[in-house]
Design a protein around this motif. Sequence first.
Motif, PDB file in Angstrom:
ATOM      1  N   GLU A  41       0.820  -1.210   0.000  1.00 55.07           N
ATOM      2  CA  GLU A  41       0.000   0.000   0.000  1.00 55.07           C
ATOM      3  C   GLU A  41       0.855   1.263   0.000  1.00 55.07           C
ATOM      4  O   GLU A  41       0.481   2.276  -0.601  1.00 55.07           O
ATOM      5  CB  GLU A  41      -0.928   0.001   1.214  1.00 55.07           C
ATOM      6  CG  GLU A  41      -2.038  -1.040   1.148  1.00 55.07           C
ATOM      7  CD  GLU A  41      -2.852  -1.123   2.424  1.00 55.07           C
ATOM      8  OE1 GLU A  41      -2.415  -0.519   3.440  1.00 55.07           O
ATOM      9  OE2 GLU A  41      -3.905  -1.786   2.425  1.00 55.07           O
ATOM     10  N   MET A  42       2.005   1.206   0.665  1.00 56.07           N
ATOM     11  CA  MET A  42       2.907   2.362   0.721  1.00 56.07           C
ATOM     12  C   MET A  42       3.699   2.521  -0.565  1.00 56.07           C
ATOM     13  O   MET A  42       4.359   3.547  -0.768  1.00 56.07           O
ATOM     14  CB  MET A  42       3.855   2.215   1.911  1.00 56.07           C
ATOM     15  CG  MET A  42       3.168   2.304   3.275  1.00 56.07           C
ATOM     16  SD  MET A  42       4.270   1.869   4.645  1.00 56.07           S
ATOM     17  CE  MET A  42       5.488   3.178   4.562  1.00 56.07           C
ATOM     18  N   GLY A  43       3.650   1.508  -1.435  1.00 58.95           N
ATOM     19  CA  GLY A  43       4.347   1.590  -2.710  1.00 58.95           C
ATOM     20  C   GLY A  43       5.855   1.526  -2.594  1.00 58.95           C
ATOM     21  O   GLY A  43       6.583   2.102  -3.423  1.00 58.95           O
ATOM     22  N   VAL A  44       6.347   0.809  -1.597  1.00 60.20           N
ATOM     23  CA  VAL A  44       7.791   0.677  -1.429  1.00 60.20           C
ATOM     24  C   VAL A  44       8.352  -0.158  -2.579  1.00 60.20           C
ATOM     25  O   VAL A  44       7.933  -1.292  -2.796  1.00 60.20           O
ATOM     26  CB  VAL A  44       8.120  -0.003  -0.074  1.00 60.20           C
ATOM     27  CG1 VAL A  44       9.625  -0.145   0.093  1.00 60.20           C
ATOM     28  CG2 VAL A  44       7.522   0.796   1.072  1.00 60.20           C
ATOM     29  N   SER A  45       9.294   0.401  -3.332  1.00 59.71           N
ATOM     30  CA  SER A  45       9.802  -0.326  -4.501  1.00 59.71           C
ATOM     31  C   SER A  45      11.282  -0.080  -4.763  1.00 59.71           C
ATOM     32  O   SER A  45      12.013  -1.015  -5.090  1.00 59.71           O
ATOM     33  CB  SER A  45       9.001   0.057  -5.763  1.00 59.71           C
ATOM     34  OG  SER A  45       9.094   1.459  -6.009  1.00 59.71           O
ATOM     35  N   THR A  46      11.757   1.158  -4.625  1.00 57.31           N
ATOM     36  CA  THR A  46      13.156   1.438  -4.957  1.00 57.31           C
ATOM     37  C   THR A  46      14.081   0.982  -3.827  1.00 57.31           C
ATOM     38  O   THR A  46      13.661   0.798  -2.675  1.00 57.31           O
ATOM     39  CB  THR A  46      13.377   2.939  -5.190  1.00 57.31           C
ATOM     40  OG1 THR A  46      13.195   3.642  -3.944  1.00 57.31           O
ATOM     41  CG2 THR A  46      12.397   3.482  -6.219  1.00 57.31           C
ATOM     42  N   ALA A  47      15.354   0.842  -4.168  1.00 53.17           N
ATOM     43  CA  ALA A  47      16.340   0.437  -3.163  1.00 53.17           C
ATOM     44  C   ALA A  47      16.420   1.455  -2.034  1.00 53.17           C
ATOM     45  O   ALA A  47      16.574   1.095  -0.864  1.00 53.17           O
ATOM     46  CB  ALA A  47      17.708   0.259  -3.822  1.00 53.17           C
ATOM     47  N   GLU A  48      16.307   2.740  -2.387  1.00 54.23           N
ATOM     48  CA  GLU A  48      16.360   3.783  -1.365  1.00 54.23           C
ATOM     49  C   GLU A  48      15.171   3.673  -0.410  1.00 54.23           C
ATOM     50  O   GLU A  48      15.332   3.813   0.812  1.00 54.23           O
ATOM     51  CB  GLU A  48      16.371   5.172  -2.017  1.00 54.23           C
ATOM     52  CG  GLU A  48      17.657   5.511  -2.753  1.00 54.23           C
ATOM     53  CD  GLU A  48      17.693   4.900  -4.157  1.00 54.23           C
ATOM     54  OE1 GLU A  48      16.702   4.265  -4.582  1.00 54.23           O
ATOM     55  OE2 GLU A  48      18.732   5.070  -4.838  1.00 54.23           O
ATOM     56  N   GLN A  49      13.975   3.433  -0.951  1.00 54.46           N
ATOM     57  CA  GLN A  49      12.795   3.281  -0.100  1.00 54.46           C
ATOM     58  C   GLN A  49      12.911   2.047   0.785  1.00 54.46           C
ATOM     59  O   GLN A  49      12.583   2.084   1.975  1.00 54.46           O
ATOM     60  CB  GLN A  49      11.544   3.194  -0.969  1.00 54.46           C
ATOM     61  CG  GLN A  49      11.180   4.499  -1.658  1.00 54.46           C
ATOM     62  CD  GLN A  49      10.075   4.312  -2.693  1.00 54.46           C
ATOM     63  OE1 GLN A  49       9.914   3.225  -3.257  1.00 54.46           O
ATOM     64  NE2 GLN A  49       9.321   5.374  -2.945  1.00 54.46           N
ATOM     65  N   TRP A  50      13.373   0.940   0.216  1.00 53.29           N
ATOM     66  CA  TRP A  50      13.547  -0.273   1.001  1.00 53.29           C
ATOM     67  C   TRP A  50      14.592  -0.070   2.081  1.00 53.29           C
ATOM     68  O   TRP A  50      14.427  -0.553   3.216  1.00 53.29           O
ATOM     69  CB  TRP A  50      13.940  -1.444   0.093  1.00 53.29           C
ATOM     70  CG  TRP A  50      12.768  -2.105  -0.559  1.00 53.29           C
ATOM     71  CD1 TRP A  50      12.445  -2.108  -1.886  1.00 53.29           C
ATOM     72  CD2 TRP A  50      11.735  -2.855   0.103  1.00 53.29           C
ATOM     73  NE1 TRP A  50      11.289  -2.815  -2.091  1.00 53.29           N
ATOM     74  CE2 TRP A  50      10.831  -3.285  -0.893  1.00 53.29           C
ATOM     75  CE3 TRP A  50      11.496  -3.203   1.427  1.00 53.29           C
ATOM     76  CZ2 TRP A  50       9.712  -4.046  -0.587  1.00 53.29           C
ATOM     77  CZ3 TRP A  50      10.375  -3.946   1.743  1.00 53.29           C
ATOM     78  CH2 TRP A  50       9.492  -4.365   0.738  1.00 53.29           C
ATOM     79  N   HIS A  51      15.657   0.637   1.772  1.00 52.36           N
ATOM     80  CA  HIS A  51      16.717   0.841   2.758  1.00 52.36           C
ATOM     81  C   HIS A  51      16.180   1.600   3.970  1.00 52.36           C
ATOM     82  O   HIS A  51      16.481   1.250   5.125  1.00 52.36           O
ATOM     83  CB  HIS A  51      17.888   1.606   2.136  1.00 52.36           C
ATOM     84  CG  HIS A  51      19.175   1.491   2.889  1.00 52.36           C
ATOM     85  ND1 HIS A  51      19.433   2.216   4.037  1.00 52.36           N
ATOM     86  CD2 HIS A  51      20.285   0.723   2.673  1.00 52.36           C
ATOM     87  CE1 HIS A  51      20.637   1.905   4.493  1.00 52.36           C
ATOM     88  NE2 HIS A  51      21.171   0.995   3.691  1.00 52.36           N
TER      89      HIS A  51
END
Length: 275
Positions: free
Chosen positions: A75-85
């Motif tokens: 739901e938060m749309g976490v997808s990029t490496a930066e967001q995951w980090h």
Amino acid sequence: MTKSVENLVIIEHHDAVAWLTINRPKKLNALSVELMRELSTALTEAEADPAIKVVVLQGADHAFSVGYDITQEVEMGVSTAEQWHAGLTNNIGLSMQVWRLKKPVIAAVSGWCLAGGCELAMACDLIVAADDAQFGEPEIRFGSGPVTLLMPFLLGQKATNELLYTGDIITAERAQELGMVNRVVANAELAGAVDQLARKIALTPLSILRYTKRAITRAYDAMGLTSAVESNLDIAAVLNSAHTPEREEFTNLVATRGLGAALAWRDKRYGAVDS
């Protein structure tokens, strides 16, 4: 004393023992951002309270935790490496807070103890498991992976490799054989067994408990545990952002048909070789 801020963590003080209950039973105690924030606060309070010598961590309604809230991540749309980090840094922070807490922490585990929930339990000083408890990191099966990399230090290379390459879930008895769990008891006896163990530990002077835990923690730091956990954070961010058809299908199913459908699809893929 019993209290809760948002009802996500129930706090009970039994003499010198603080019982913290992860209270999200309808979601099998999945670790949402809000729950982790509340649990971190409860841990900080227990650590600062001079009347508390031991902390017990358990899940509500016969499940410890199925791990981080996948639905919330989608739901938060976490997808990029930066967001995951950024997100994984928060997740690791909670597990390592337990690992480094200045007081012993006992995990009382029944039912599912998976993924981030398994890592949270492994971060505790001791694990007492009910005979219905099941442990594992099945997230590898849809394209994720371990976040707080404690397993190699607790189980050794071969057992860790098998669990993290296959995503297999193991019984409490097998977890005890591998050294993950201290004791296995009947489900009905879990609370009593943990209470007895916690009260025995609480007889030790608090300063002695603190210094003993510090010595043990530093021994693992000398073996490279903290460095391994921090290094894995960078790898896990890339791993979770990597595109695979399996991860794409799983995420789409979570978004369109719900987590249950996504998990059923995941398990069906492994059904033939698991049987």
